[in-house]
Design a protein around this motif. Structure first.
Motif, PDB file in Angstrom:
ATOM      1  N   SER A  72      -2.404  -4.647 -25.862  1.00 48.69           N
ATOM      2  CA  SER A  72      -2.109  -5.951 -26.461  1.00 48.69           C
ATOM      3  C   SER A  72      -3.340  -6.856 -26.438  1.00 48.69           C
ATOM      4  CB  SER A  72      -0.942  -6.620 -25.736  1.00 48.69           C
ATOM      5  OG  SER A  72      -1.265  -6.887 -24.377  1.00 48.69           O
ATOM      6  N   LEU A  73      -4.097  -6.836 -25.355  1.00 44.72           N
ATOM      7  CA  LEU A  73      -5.309  -7.654 -25.293  1.00 44.72           C
ATOM      8  C   LEU A  73      -6.375  -7.134 -26.254  1.00 44.72           C
ATOM      9  CD1 LEU A  73      -5.579  -8.367 -21.457  1.00 44.72           C
ATOM     10  CD2 LEU A  73      -4.771  -9.892 -23.267  1.00 44.72           C
ATOM     11  N   TYR A 133       0.038 -13.946 -17.764  1.00 43.52           N
ATOM     12  CA  TYR A 133       0.682 -14.106 -19.071  1.00 43.52           C
ATOM     13  C   TYR A 133       1.466 -15.409 -19.177  1.00 43.52           C
ATOM     14  CZ  TYR A 133      -0.644  -9.564 -20.908  1.00 43.52           C
ATOM     15  OH  TYR A 133      -1.361  -8.494 -21.393  1.00 43.52           O
ATOM     16  N   LEU A 134       2.084 -15.842 -18.085  1.00 44.64           N
ATOM     17  CA  LEU A 134       2.768 -17.135 -18.111  1.00 44.64           C
ATOM     18  C   LEU A 134       1.761 -18.257 -18.312  1.00 44.64           C
ATOM     19  CD1 LEU A 134       5.432 -16.736 -15.273  1.00 44.64           C
ATOM     20  CD2 LEU A 134       5.811 -16.660 -17.744  1.00 44.64           C
ATOM     21  N   TRP A 135       0.602 -18.154 -17.639  1.00 47.23           N
ATOM     22  CA  TRP A 135      -0.445 -19.159 -17.846  1.00 47.23           C
ATOM     23  C   TRP A 135      -0.962 -19.114 -19.277  1.00 47.23           C
ATOM     24  CZ3 TRP A 135      -5.367 -17.935 -19.492  1.00 47.23           C
ATOM     25  CH2 TRP A 135      -6.239 -19.012 -19.632  1.00 47.23           C
ATOM     26  N   LEU A 136      -1.225 -17.914 -19.793  1.00 47.27           N
ATOM     27  CA  LEU A 136      -1.774 -17.770 -21.134  1.00 47.27           C
ATOM     28  C   LEU A 136      -0.847 -18.387 -22.172  1.00 47.27           C
ATOM     29  CD1 LEU A 136      -3.940 -16.565 -23.017  1.00 47.27           C
ATOM     30  CD2 LEU A 136      -2.637 -14.418 -23.005  1.00 47.27           C
ATOM     31  N   PRO A 146      -6.092 -20.602 -25.374  1.00 44.61           N
ATOM     32  CA  PRO A 146      -6.952 -19.776 -26.251  1.00 44.61           C
ATOM     33  C   PRO A 146      -6.214 -19.127 -27.425  1.00 44.61           C
ATOM     34  CG  PRO A 146      -6.443 -18.574 -24.255  1.00 44.61           C
ATOM     35  CD  PRO A 146      -5.844 -19.932 -24.085  1.00 44.61           C
ATOM     36  N   LEU A 147      -4.892 -19.163 -27.447  1.00 45.26           N
ATOM     37  CA  LEU A 147      -4.141 -18.589 -28.563  1.00 45.26           C
ATOM     38  C   LEU A 147      -3.657 -19.727 -29.448  1.00 45.26           C
ATOM     39  CD1 LEU A 147      -2.009 -15.941 -26.581  1.00 45.26           C
ATOM     40  CD2 LEU A 147      -4.252 -15.642 -27.648  1.00 45.26           C
ATOM     41  N   ALA A 148      -4.222 -19.815 -30.644  1.00 44.05           N
ATOM     42  CA  ALA A 148      -3.910 -20.952 -31.499  1.00 44.05           C
ATOM     43  C   ALA A 148      -2.536 -20.885 -32.160  1.00 44.05           C
ATOM     44  CB  ALA A 148      -5.006 -21.112 -32.556  1.00 44.05           C
ATOM     45  N   PRO A 149      -2.133 -19.757 -32.778  1.00 43.64           N
ATOM     46  CA  PRO A 149      -0.821 -19.746 -33.434  1.00 43.64           C
ATOM     47  C   PRO A 149       0.302 -19.913 -32.417  1.00 43.64           C
ATOM     48  CG  PRO A 149      -2.171 -17.863 -34.125  1.00 43.64           C
ATOM     49  CD  PRO A 149      -2.845 -18.478 -32.943  1.00 43.64           C
ATOM     50  N   GLY A 150       1.276 -20.758 -32.748  1.00 42.53           N
ATOM     51  CA  GLY A 150       2.380 -20.998 -31.836  1.00 42.53           C
ATOM     52  C   GLY A 150       3.188 -19.751 -31.548  1.00 42.53           C
ATOM     53  N   TRP A 151       3.385 -18.912 -32.580  1.00 34.79           N
ATOM     54  CA  TRP A 151       4.180 -17.701 -32.370  1.00 34.79           C
ATOM     55  C   TRP A 151       3.501 -16.758 -31.385  1.00 34.79           C
ATOM     56  CZ3 TRP A 151       1.912 -13.034 -33.331  1.00 34.79           C
ATOM     57  CH2 TRP A 151       0.805 -13.014 -34.178  1.00 34.79           C
ATOM     58  N   LEU A 157       3.974 -15.945 -23.612  1.00 33.49           N
ATOM     59  CA  LEU A 157       4.850 -16.529 -22.602  1.00 33.49           C
ATOM     60  C   LEU A 157       6.068 -15.640 -22.345  1.00 33.49           C
ATOM     61  CD1 LEU A 157       5.243 -19.077 -20.824  1.00 33.49           C
ATOM     62  CD2 LEU A 157       6.634 -20.015 -22.674  1.00 33.49           C
ATOM     63  N   LEU A 158       6.656 -15.111 -23.414  1.00 35.11           N
ATOM     64  CA  LEU A 158       7.826 -14.243 -23.262  1.00 35.11           C
ATOM     65  C   LEU A 158       7.452 -12.907 -22.624  1.00 35.11           C
ATOM     66  CD1 LEU A 158       9.751 -14.920 -26.596  1.00 35.11           C
ATOM     67  CD2 LEU A 158      10.209 -15.831 -24.317  1.00 35.11           C
ATOM     68  N   PHE A 159       6.232 -12.432 -22.878  1.00 36.85           N
ATOM     69  CA  PHE A 159       5.791 -11.211 -22.211  1.00 36.85           C
ATOM     70  C   PHE A 159       5.705 -11.451 -20.701  1.00 36.85           C
ATOM     71  CE2 PHE A 159       2.400  -7.795 -21.530  1.00 36.85           C
ATOM     72  CZ  PHE A 159       3.332  -6.767 -21.625  1.00 36.85           C
ATOM     73  N   GLY A 160       5.247 -12.646 -20.314  1.00 39.44           N
ATOM     74  CA  GLY A 160       5.261 -13.005 -18.901  1.00 39.44           C
ATOM     75  C   GLY A 160       6.676 -13.056 -18.356  1.00 39.44           C
TER      76      GLY A 160
END
Length: 227
Positions: A72-73, A133-136, A146-151, A157-160
């Motif tokens: 994923s990264l 992942y929760l922080w990201l 660092p991730l611009a698109p909201g989706w 966040l959901l992966f965390g």
């Protein structure tokens, strides 16, 4: 087509394949667990055979989960979604490889001190990745980086949250070992079956949470809604 043109879509395909293996095999684990619970339909030996098969099938989602982190990264990096430092990406692949080895080494040496050690290390990785992942996701939702698109931020966040639910499974499932040993030594009865069934019922709540989170996360990646 040049390799540069097919590398990214190929990586996205691997990402999707891991999702399919994860969710598909997890459904198999769930069904085997459902049949294990039917003590009036199967003999104890048959149920134990189902349990052994469950453990083996469960290795597929466990392996897919470990590989999902570096894949994923890598998708984020190659797709231009996040200018991830190469050192961090390389660390992700090392972590994924170590995690995968711990999963299979614990399986190969089950019920030994070595397996217990492997699982302690694996749990430490899970807690660290949960926080990451929760922080990201939260950081990206609050600041747009660092991730611009909201989706995409929601997906992180959901992966965390999937990690949180998986830790919930481990905690809820912990009494199963002693309860199963009691079932084997004393035989099937309400005294041995009811506590085991109660533990499995509590664990199912976290399992269903993972299914929901996986479906929502994959939907976000496929549809990319303007959140």
């Amino acid at each position: 087509m040049a390799w540069s043109e097919i590398a990214y879509p190929s990586l996205v395909y691997v990402h999707l394949l891991l999702f399919v293996l994860w969710l598909g095999a997890d459904v198999g684990v769930f069904l085997l667990g459902q049949h294990f619970r039917k003590r009036h339909d199967y003999s104890l030996d048959q149920r134990l055979a189902l349990l052994k098969l469950l453990v083996l099938v469960d290795m597929t989602p466990r392996s897919a989960w470990a590989l999902m982190v570096p894949v994923s990264l890598s998708v984020l990096k190659m797709g231009g979604w996040w200018d991830l430092p190469l050192a961090l990406l390389a660390a992700a692949w090392v972590i994924g490889g170590v995690w995968l080895w711990l999963v299979w080494d614990a399986h190969a040496h089950d019920q030994t001190p070595r397996a217990a050690r492997d699982r302690r290390y694996e749990n430490a990785l899970k807690y660290a990745l949960t926080a990451f992942y929760l922080w990201l996701g939260a950081q990206s939702l609050l600041t747009g980086a660092p991730l611009a698109p909201g989706w995409l931020a929601w997906k992180a966040l959901l992966f965390g949250a999937i990690f949180v639910a998986a830790i919930g499974i481990d905690v809820s499932f912990k009494p199963v070992g002693p309860q199963l040993m009691r079932l084997l030594s004393e035989g099937s009865s309400d005294a041995t079956e009811v506590p085991l069934r109660r533990t499995m019922d509590r664990t199912r709540i976290w399992v269903m949470a993972i299914y929901i989170l996986l479906v929502v996360t994959s939907w976000l990646g496929a549809v990319k809604p303007g959140l």
